[in-house]
Design a protein around this motif. Structure first.
Motif, PDB file in Angstrom:
ATOM      1  N   SER A  42       6.689  38.762  30.218  1.00  0.00           N
ATOM      2  CA  SER A  42       5.434  38.966  29.506  1.00  0.00           C
ATOM      3  C   SER A  42       5.739  39.480  28.102  1.00  0.00           C
ATOM      4  O   SER A  42       6.814  40.031  27.855  1.00  0.00           O
ATOM      5  CB  SER A  42       4.533  39.954  30.256  1.00  0.00           C
ATOM      6  OG  SER A  42       5.069  41.254  30.207  1.00  0.00           O
ATOM      7  N   TRP A  43       4.810  39.265  27.187  1.00  0.00           N
ATOM      8  CA  TRP A  43       4.973  39.748  25.825  1.00  0.00           C
ATOM      9  C   TRP A  43       3.598  40.044  25.256  1.00  0.00           C
ATOM     10  O   TRP A  43       2.583  39.599  25.775  1.00  0.00           O
ATOM     11  CB  TRP A  43       5.748  38.746  24.976  1.00  0.00           C
ATOM     12  CG  TRP A  43       5.213  37.355  25.000  1.00  0.00           C
ATOM     13  CD1 TRP A  43       4.357  36.815  24.090  1.00  0.00           C
ATOM     14  CD2 TRP A  43       5.464  36.336  25.968  1.00  0.00           C
ATOM     15  NE1 TRP A  43       4.068  35.509  24.427  1.00  0.00           N
ATOM     16  CE2 TRP A  43       4.742  35.189  25.583  1.00  0.00           C
ATOM     17  CE3 TRP A  43       6.231  36.264  27.126  1.00  0.00           C
ATOM     18  CZ2 TRP A  43       4.753  34.010  26.301  1.00  0.00           C
ATOM     19  CZ3 TRP A  43       6.246  35.084  27.839  1.00  0.00           C
ATOM     20  CH2 TRP A  43       5.522  33.982  27.436  1.00  0.00           C
ATOM     21  N   HIS A  44       3.570  40.830  24.189  1.00  0.00           N
ATOM     22  CA  HIS A  44       2.317  41.270  23.578  1.00  0.00           C
ATOM     23  C   HIS A  44       2.130  40.634  22.208  1.00  0.00           C
ATOM     24  O   HIS A  44       3.091  40.415  21.483  1.00  0.00           O
ATOM     25  CB  HIS A  44       2.297  42.797  23.431  1.00  0.00           C
ATOM     26  CG  HIS A  44       2.239  43.505  24.735  1.00  0.00           C
ATOM     27  ND1 HIS A  44       1.071  43.983  25.260  1.00  0.00           N
ATOM     28  CD2 HIS A  44       3.197  43.798  25.644  1.00  0.00           C
ATOM     29  CE1 HIS A  44       1.306  44.556  26.423  1.00  0.00           C
ATOM     30  NE2 HIS A  44       2.598  44.451  26.675  1.00  0.00           N
ATOM     31  N   ARG A  45       0.896  40.378  21.856  1.00  0.00           N
ATOM     32  CA  ARG A  45       0.529  39.897  20.529  1.00  0.00           C
ATOM     33  C   ARG A  45      -0.656  40.739  20.049  1.00  0.00           C
ATOM     34  O   ARG A  45      -1.450  41.222  20.842  1.00  0.00           O
ATOM     35  CB  ARG A  45       0.114  38.415  20.556  1.00  0.00           C
ATOM     36  CG  ARG A  45       1.269  37.490  20.885  1.00  0.00           C
ATOM     37  CD  ARG A  45       2.305  37.495  19.756  1.00  0.00           C
ATOM     38  NE  ARG A  45       3.406  36.610  20.022  1.00  0.00           N
ATOM     39  CZ  ARG A  45       4.586  36.995  20.503  1.00  0.00           C
ATOM     40  NH1 ARG A  45       4.800  38.251  20.815  1.00  0.00           N
ATOM     41  NH2 ARG A  45       5.556  36.124  20.689  1.00  0.00           N
ATOM     42  N   GLY A  46      -0.783  40.870  18.732  1.00  0.00           N
ATOM     43  CA  GLY A  46      -1.932  41.561  18.169  1.00  0.00           C
ATOM     44  C   GLY A  46      -1.697  43.016  17.834  1.00  0.00           C
ATOM     45  O   GLY A  46      -2.631  43.721  17.479  1.00  0.00           O
ATOM     46  N   ARG A  47      -0.451  43.502  17.913  1.00  0.00           N
ATOM     47  CA  ARG A  47      -0.198  44.906  17.605  1.00  0.00           C
ATOM     48  C   ARG A  47       0.350  45.111  16.210  1.00  0.00           C
ATOM     49  O   ARG A  47       0.204  46.171  15.645  1.00  0.00           O
ATOM     50  CB  ARG A  47       0.801  45.499  18.600  1.00  0.00           C
ATOM     51  CG  ARG A  47       0.275  45.557  20.013  1.00  0.00           C
ATOM     52  CD  ARG A  47       1.268  46.200  20.929  1.00  0.00           C
ATOM     53  NE  ARG A  47       2.463  45.368  21.044  1.00  0.00           N
ATOM     54  CZ  ARG A  47       3.455  45.602  21.884  1.00  0.00           C
ATOM     55  NH1 ARG A  47       3.400  46.646  22.677  1.00  0.00           N
ATOM     56  NH2 ARG A  47       4.491  44.808  21.928  1.00  0.00           N
ATOM     57  N   LEU A  48       1.019  44.121  15.632  1.00  0.00           N
ATOM     58  CA  LEU A  48       1.718  44.295  14.366  1.00  0.00           C
ATOM     59  C   LEU A  48       1.004  43.621  13.209  1.00  0.00           C
ATOM     60  O   LEU A  48       0.679  44.257  12.212  1.00  0.00           O
ATOM     61  CB  LEU A  48       3.144  43.741  14.481  1.00  0.00           C
ATOM     62  CG  LEU A  48       3.980  43.744  13.204  1.00  0.00           C
ATOM     63  CD1 LEU A  48       4.245  45.179  12.746  1.00  0.00           C
ATOM     64  CD2 LEU A  48       5.288  43.015  13.441  1.00  0.00           C
ATOM     65  N   ILE A  49       0.750  42.349  13.301  1.00  0.00           N
ATOM     66  CA  ILE A  49       0.181  41.593  12.194  1.00  0.00           C
ATOM     67  C   ILE A  49      -1.333  41.777  12.160  1.00  0.00           C
ATOM     68  O   ILE A  49      -2.025  41.515  13.142  1.00  0.00           O
ATOM     69  CB  ILE A  49       0.518  40.087  12.305  1.00  0.00           C
ATOM     70  CG1 ILE A  49       2.033  39.865  12.326  1.00  0.00           C
ATOM     71  CG2 ILE A  49      -0.144  39.299  11.172  1.00  0.00           C
ATOM     72  CD1 ILE A  49       2.758  40.296  11.073  1.00  0.00           C
ATOM     73  N   ASP A  50      -1.839  42.207  11.029  1.00  0.00           N
ATOM     74  CA  ASP A  50      -3.275  42.302  10.832  1.00  0.00           C
ATOM     75  C   ASP A  50      -3.778  40.993  10.258  1.00  0.00           C
ATOM     76  O   ASP A  50      -4.739  40.431  10.738  1.00  0.00           O
ATOM     77  CB  ASP A  50      -3.619  43.461   9.897  1.00  0.00           C
ATOM     78  CG  ASP A  50      -5.103  43.694   9.809  1.00  0.00           C
ATOM     79  OD1 ASP A  50      -5.648  44.323  10.730  1.00  0.00           O
ATOM     80  OD2 ASP A  50      -5.718  43.206   8.842  1.00  0.00           O
ATOM     81  N   HIS A  51      -3.128  40.526   9.188  1.00  0.00           N
ATOM     82  CA  HIS A  51      -3.457  39.216   8.640  1.00  0.00           C
ATOM     83  C   HIS A  51      -2.321  38.726   7.755  1.00  0.00           C
ATOM     84  O   HIS A  51      -1.461  39.498   7.356  1.00  0.00           O
ATOM     85  CB  HIS A  51      -4.777  39.225   7.858  1.00  0.00           C
ATOM     86  CG  HIS A  51      -4.775  40.078   6.630  1.00  0.00           C
ATOM     87  ND1 HIS A  51      -5.096  41.420   6.656  1.00  0.00           N
ATOM     88  CD2 HIS A  51      -4.488  39.790   5.341  1.00  0.00           C
ATOM     89  CE1 HIS A  51      -5.022  41.918   5.438  1.00  0.00           C
ATOM     90  NE2 HIS A  51      -4.647  40.951   4.611  1.00  0.00           N
ATOM     91  N   ILE A  52      -2.317  37.433   7.503  1.00  0.00           N
ATOM     92  CA  ILE A  52      -1.372  36.793   6.594  1.00  0.00           C
ATOM     93  C   ILE A  52      -2.207  36.095   5.532  1.00  0.00           C
ATOM     94  O   ILE A  52      -3.174  35.410   5.850  1.00  0.00           O
ATOM     95  CB  ILE A  52      -0.495  35.758   7.330  1.00  0.00           C
ATOM     96  CG1 ILE A  52       0.346  36.439   8.402  1.00  0.00           C
ATOM     97  CG2 ILE A  52       0.372  34.976   6.346  1.00  0.00           C
ATOM     98  CD1 ILE A  52       1.044  35.483   9.340  1.00  0.00           C
ATOM     99  N   GLN A  53      -1.836  36.295   4.283  1.00  0.00           N
ATOM    100  CA  GLN A  53      -2.536  35.617   3.198  1.00  0.00           C
ATOM    101  C   GLN A  53      -1.546  34.780   2.415  1.00  0.00           C
ATOM    102  O   GLN A  53      -0.469  35.248   2.058  1.00  0.00           O
ATOM    103  CB  GLN A  53      -3.203  36.611   2.248  1.00  0.00           C
ATOM    104  CG  GLN A  53      -3.950  35.909   1.124  1.00  0.00           C
ATOM    105  CD  GLN A  53      -4.621  36.866   0.171  1.00  0.00           C
ATOM    106  OE1 GLN A  53      -4.457  38.072   0.263  1.00  0.00           O
ATOM    107  NE2 GLN A  53      -5.382  36.322  -0.752  1.00  0.00           N
ATOM    108  N   LEU A  54      -1.921  33.550   2.162  1.00  0.00           N
ATOM    109  CA  LEU A  54      -1.150  32.668   1.302  1.00  0.00           C
ATOM    110  C   LEU A  54      -1.922  32.491   0.008  1.00  0.00           C
ATOM    111  O   LEU A  54      -3.118  32.183   0.031  1.00  0.00           O
ATOM    112  CB  LEU A  54      -0.933  31.307   1.969  1.00  0.00           C
ATOM    113  CG  LEU A  54      -0.221  31.321   3.313  1.00  0.00           C
ATOM    114  CD1 LEU A  54      -0.163  29.909   3.880  1.00  0.00           C
ATOM    115  CD2 LEU A  54       1.160  31.909   3.186  1.00  0.00           C
TER     116      LEU A  54
END
Length: 138
Positions: free
Chosen positions: A6-18
């Motif tokens: 199992s792994w987690h997503r949504g804890r580190l990246i808030d958003h990415i902007q190009l």
């Protein structure tokens, strides 16, 4: 290396902007690519977004990418800023409130390659979950 169950997503990246030179060309490209993945794209005034990806235009271009990391409080934003500068980053916006929404508190640093790296605290809020856990099926 052991396989993850199992792994987690949504804890580190808030958003990415190009930040792009040609917003219309980028909208065509990302609109088509994300539609193929079933991800809707929303248009704004001078930008568009899909989930945590924001694409806008602007001069000068600040670098190859803009990554925003989630911070649990204002003190963490300050620690991020201080540590990034001490490790060779360049100031691109000291910690402070931003006009994006009420309580948006962030700091911006350019990494050694010119990427715009942000730490953001969105103010007092309650998360529906600490992260999304993805579990592998056997």
């Amino acid at each position: 290396m052991a396989e993850m169950d199992s792994w987690h997503r949504g804890r580190l990246i808030d958003h990415i902007q190009l930040v792009v030179r040609d917003l219309e060309a980028a909208r065509r490209f990302y609109g088509a690519a994300l539609a193929a993945l079933g991800v809707p794209v929303m248009d704004g005034d001078g930008y568009f977004y899909a989930d945590e990806l924001f694409v806008s235009t602007g001069e000068p271009l600040t670098g190859r990418a803009h990554l925003a990391f989630q911070a649990p409080d204002r003190e963490t934003v300050q620690r991020f800023y201080d540590a990034a500068l001490a490790a060779g980053g360049t100031d691109n916006g000291a910690p402070g409130l931003r006009p994006y929404h009420a309580d948006y508190y962030a700091a911006f640093v350019l990494d050694p390659d010119g990427n715009n790296i942000e730490a953001v605290y969105h103010g007092p809020a309650e998360r529906s979950a600490p992260s999304v856990e993805i579990r592998a099926r056997s």
